[in-house]
Write a protein that holds these residues in place. Structure first.
Motif, PDB file in Angstrom:
ATOM      1  N   GLY A 109      47.655  45.212  39.530  1.00 41.75           N
ATOM      2  CA  GLY A 109      48.199  43.893  39.849  1.00 41.75           C
ATOM      3  C   GLY A 109      47.513  42.804  39.054  1.00 41.75           C
ATOM      4  O   GLY A 109      46.382  42.979  38.581  1.00 41.75           O
ATOM      5  N   HIS A 111      46.971  39.494  40.283  1.00 36.22           N
ATOM      6  CA  HIS A 111      46.191  38.603  41.138  1.00 36.22           C
ATOM      7  C   HIS A 111      45.815  39.296  42.445  1.00 36.22           C
ATOM      8  O   HIS A 111      46.427  40.301  42.808  1.00 36.22           O
ATOM      9  CB  HIS A 111      47.002  37.328  41.432  1.00 36.22           C
ATOM     10  CG  HIS A 111      47.546  36.680  40.203  1.00 36.22           C
ATOM     11  ND1 HIS A 111      48.887  36.723  39.883  1.00 36.22           N
ATOM     12  CD2 HIS A 111      46.923  35.998  39.203  1.00 36.22           C
ATOM     13  CE1 HIS A 111      49.078  36.076  38.735  1.00 36.22           C
ATOM     14  NE2 HIS A 111      47.899  35.637  38.302  1.00 36.22           N
ATOM     15  N   PRO A 112      44.864  38.757  43.176  1.00 36.64           N
ATOM     16  CA  PRO A 112      44.354  39.441  44.367  1.00 36.64           C
ATOM     17  C   PRO A 112      45.374  39.797  45.442  1.00 36.64           C
ATOM     18  O   PRO A 112      45.169  40.774  46.159  1.00 36.64           O
ATOM     19  CB  PRO A 112      43.306  38.452  44.902  1.00 36.64           C
ATOM     20  CG  PRO A 112      42.771  37.807  43.670  1.00 36.64           C
ATOM     21  CD  PRO A 112      43.980  37.634  42.786  1.00 36.64           C
ATOM     22  N   VAL A 137      42.880  45.040  39.895  1.00 40.63           N
ATOM     23  CA  VAL A 137      43.366  43.651  39.864  1.00 40.63           C
ATOM     24  C   VAL A 137      42.764  42.964  38.646  1.00 40.63           C
ATOM     25  O   VAL A 137      41.555  43.052  38.416  1.00 40.63           O
ATOM     26  CB  VAL A 137      42.975  42.897  41.153  1.00 40.63           C
ATOM     27  CG1 VAL A 137      43.474  41.456  41.112  1.00 40.63           C
ATOM     28  CG2 VAL A 137      43.538  43.617  42.376  1.00 40.63           C
ATOM     29  N   ALA A 154      40.498  40.406  47.932  1.00 37.72           N
ATOM     30  CA  ALA A 154      41.142  41.569  47.314  1.00 37.72           C
ATOM     31  C   ALA A 154      40.411  42.848  47.701  1.00 37.72           C
ATOM     32  O   ALA A 154      41.031  43.872  48.010  1.00 37.72           O
ATOM     33  CB  ALA A 154      41.174  41.408  45.799  1.00 37.72           C
ATOM     34  N   VAL A 168      38.207  44.775  40.521  1.00 36.88           N
ATOM     35  CA  VAL A 168      38.723  43.418  40.337  1.00 36.88           C
ATOM     36  C   VAL A 168      38.084  42.842  39.080  1.00 36.88           C
ATOM     37  O   VAL A 168      36.878  42.564  39.040  1.00 36.88           O
ATOM     38  CB  VAL A 168      38.416  42.514  41.551  1.00 36.88           C
ATOM     39  CG1 VAL A 168      39.039  41.131  41.348  1.00 36.88           C
ATOM     40  CG2 VAL A 168      38.951  43.149  42.838  1.00 36.88           C
TER      41      VAL A 168
END
Length: 309
Positions: A109, A111-112, A137, A154, A168
């Motif tokens: 993805g 964004h969080p 992320v 996240a 992340v």
């Protein structure tokens, strides 16, 4: 008998009510209709705890056989209610059959909150069925909120989903297109590390520039991969045409809770519970199931969710 049962019943009723009232996340994660369980447990405690106390005191004060008989009746009712709650928990518990062939999944993805919104229900179902899910992320999402807070959210949401790994990155929010090479290299490393059987990513039919960039980076990194599905973000265009659907009827309450983990984004209209449930109902209608998430396949050569029958 009356006196000996009073204390354990009071403790059990209070414990059930306290657990139900304060355990919203665990209930949503493990049970269908968690609100029903909360209401029944708290309501039973509000009625039966005072009744047990009142009739227990009356019995101890020697108010007579009638009072003692009433107290016994209250205790029998309390035991019946507790037994009923335990039985209802068994009926409503989410317990998918384990997969015959557990698979590894990589979900990417921008964004969080993207993964929880777009495919949170599917990831929950995969985890519950015994599959191994890894989350990646690309940005802390600092332009759309507090980047430090969102990165932590996240990770918290990923743990709630049951992900085996959460990564992340801190690439610049809204400017991911300038870092396509870095993203593609990071995704390639994740593919080599996790050896996923299935990869989820953003759709190319998306108005958000970061989402499109992650889509392109994933396709580059997964150019030799046989199973890639594109999920539905709130910013997809009318060109988004899902043809693969996953029934998330048992997981929607937990998905709502996973989305709500992103407190930093709670003012955004698309993270509201009504919107999340509405989209699931719409896609469910297309899939001929109560509630669903939809995906566009880039390639799809393995069963998405394979469970024992």
């Amino acid at each position: 008998m009356t006196v000996s049962l009073s204390a354990p019943l009071l403790v059990a009723l209070l414990a059930a009510a306290t657990a139900a009232a304060g355990a919203d996340r665990p209930l949503r994660r493990r049970f269908r209709r968690p609100r029903l369980l909360q209401v029944l447990a708290v309501g039973a405690a509000l009625v039966l705890v005072p009744a047990n106390i009142a009739y227990g005191l009356a019995s101890r004060s020697g108010a007579g056989p009638a009072a003692d008989g009433t107290t016994t009746g209250v205790q029998v009712a309390s035991l019946a209610v507790l037994g009923g709650l335990v039985g209802l928990c068994g009926v409503l518990r989410i317990a998918p059959a384990p997969a015959r062939l557990p698979r590894r999944v990589l979900a990417v993805g921008a964004h969080p909150d993207d993964l929880e919104l777009a495919c949170g229900g599917t990831l929950l179902r995969l985890v519950d069925s015994g599959h191994e899910v890894h989350i990646m992320v690309m940005s802390h999402g600092g332009r759309g909120g507090d980047g430090n807070v969102r990165a932590g959210e996240a990770e918290s949401a990923g743990r709630f989903l049951g992900a085996s790994g959460i990564e992340v990155l801190d690439l610049p929010d809204t400017r991911l297109a300038r870092h396509e090479n870095e993203m593609a290299e990071a995704i390639e490393r994740a593919i080599r590390r996790h050896q996923p059987d299935l990869i989820f990513t953003h759709s190319g039919n998306d108005q958000h520039q970061d989402h499109r960039a992650v889509h392109l980076a994933t396709l580059r990194a997964a150019r030799q991969h046989p199973a890639v599905l594109c999920y539905e973000s709130p910013s997809v265009t009318a060109g988004f045409r899902p043809s693969v659907f996953v029934d998330i009827s048992d997981q929607l309450d937990a998905k709502v809770c996973a989305v709500a983990t992103h407190h930093d984004q709670r003012a955004k209209p698309y993270v509201g519970e009504r919107q999340v449930r509405g989209l699931a109902a719409y896609r469910g209608g297309q899939a001929r199931v109560p509630l669903a998430e939809g995906f566009e396949p880039v390639r799809m050569t393995v069963p998405l969710i394979e469970e024992q029958r």
